[in-house]
Design a protein around this motif. Sequence first.
Motif, PDB file in Angstrom:
ATOM      1  N   SER A   1      34.616   1.937  75.118  1.00  0.00           N
ATOM      2  CA  SER A   1      35.530   2.828  74.404  1.00  0.00           C
ATOM      3  C   SER A   1      36.736   3.178  75.260  1.00  0.00           C
ATOM      4  O   SER A   1      37.882   3.144  74.792  1.00  0.00           O
TER       5      SER A   1
ATOM      6  N   LEU B   1      40.565   2.126  74.195  1.00  0.00           N
ATOM      7  CA  LEU B   1      41.507   3.209  73.918  1.00  0.00           C
ATOM      8  C   LEU B   1      42.585   3.341  74.984  1.00  0.00           C
ATOM      9  O   LEU B   1      43.527   4.116  74.815  1.00  0.00           O
TER      10      LEU B   1
ATOM     11  N   ALA C   1      37.314   9.078  71.187  1.00  0.00           N
ATOM     12  CA  ALA C   1      38.051   8.508  70.057  1.00  0.00           C
ATOM     13  C   ALA C   1      38.858   9.535  69.280  1.00  0.00           C
ATOM     14  O   ALA C   1      39.899   9.202  68.708  1.00  0.00           O
TER      15      ALA C   1
ATOM     16  N   HIS D   1      45.696   8.270  74.351  1.00  0.00           N
ATOM     17  CA  HIS D   1      45.401   6.877  74.022  1.00  0.00           C
ATOM     18  C   HIS D   1      46.621   6.002  74.300  1.00  0.00           C
ATOM     19  O   HIS D   1      47.762   6.449  74.202  1.00  0.00           O
TER      20      HIS D   1
ATOM     21  N   ASP E   1      41.563   2.844  65.958  1.00  0.00           N
ATOM     22  CA  ASP E   1      40.872   4.044  65.498  1.00  0.00           C
ATOM     23  C   ASP E   1      39.387   3.689  65.391  1.00  0.00           C
ATOM     24  O   ASP E   1      38.964   3.039  64.433  1.00  0.00           O
ATOM     25  N   LEU E   2      38.616   4.080  66.370  1.00  0.00           N
ATOM     26  CA  LEU E   2      37.216   3.678  66.434  1.00  0.00           C
ATOM     27  C   LEU E   2      36.295   4.545  65.580  1.00  0.00           C
ATOM     28  O   LEU E   2      35.127   4.190  65.375  1.00  0.00           O
TER      29      LEU E   2
ATOM     30  N   GLU F   1      33.104   2.534  66.177  1.00  0.00           N
ATOM     31  CA  GLU F   1      32.063   2.990  67.089  1.00  0.00           C
ATOM     32  C   GLU F   1      30.710   2.362  66.763  1.00  0.00           C
ATOM     33  O   GLU F   1      29.908   2.099  67.664  1.00  0.00           O
TER      34      GLU F   1
END
Length: 340
Positions: free
Chosen positions: A60, A64, A143, A150, A156-157, A224
């Motif tokens: 992640s 990001l 996120a 970011h 956009d997770l 995610e």
Amino acid sequence: MPDDSGTSNRAYGRTPFKRSRSHFTDRITADGRDGWPVAAGRYRLVVSRACPWASRAVISRRLLGLEDALPMAIADPIQDDRSWRFTLDPDGRDPVLGIRYLAEAYEAREPDHPGGVSVPAIVDVPSGKLVTNDYQQLTLDLATEWTALHRPGAPDLYPEAHRAEIDAVMDGVYRDVNNGVYRAGFATGQDEYEEAFGALFRRLDALSEHLSHRRYLVGDTLTEADIRLFTTLVRFDAVYHGHFKCNRFKLAEDPVLWAYARDLFQTPGFGDTVDFDHIKRHYYQVHTGINPTGIVPLGPDLSGWLTPHHREELGGRPFGDGTPPGPVRPAEEVPPRGRP
């Protein structure tokens, strides 16, 4: 790893497996409502590349573009009685926190705290205190709460329009797959093992069917949910199939899941964070109750991870309207021994 899935060098398998909740559940948020505001450079993310739960945070963070905002410390995959240690760093100390063991940050926050010492963990650099080890919430906050930091083009997770579906998918994946392999591997009786084994492979069968006609778990972009499934799938043949007796089939024997996993592995931000050497040495050398000899197997052959997957034929755009992350920073590259 969360508290009871590999935090010490004790012999496993003597009591039924039960994963405890994270003890430190403070959140780092944009408004700082828990006393921990998002701030570039204030915190340090401590991970092990061996740990699937920590690997979520590593992926992640890279997707990001939070490398500058949230610097990372990598623990040795082999623990001793004080758990995660910084023996990969010069003099055996984290160069920023100045500590030899992650436990020192836990103790600075709460002496004699209950539970083990787990990763991922975020430490407040100025105070040296642990902020959170809430592995379920941590990546969701990266996120949604760290958006001001970011990178341009970050995906956009956890898109708001799909959160209910993402949450439902992640709940089943967590229960039967992420946690299911541990329930099978640390089972203390045949019935307990067979229950976990059955739930695991029923879920994998369902996921295979689901992914047979769509590229990603939810929507047409990475979320995610894909990260959470990937971190178990990438370890499946290397450790879970043999070490945890999850052997109805290998990942490489399911055409859909194998292609899906290779698609993610070859996506920037996924495979370039995976260290198979750390993964194998941790599981086979730390879980002495399961593998008392400590012998680390030489296989499996990892070259298949780089073979064509053809999943792009299903459509989908991994980063939506965004862009892939740039090259891995030299200091964070996985050593050749850990790569296919």
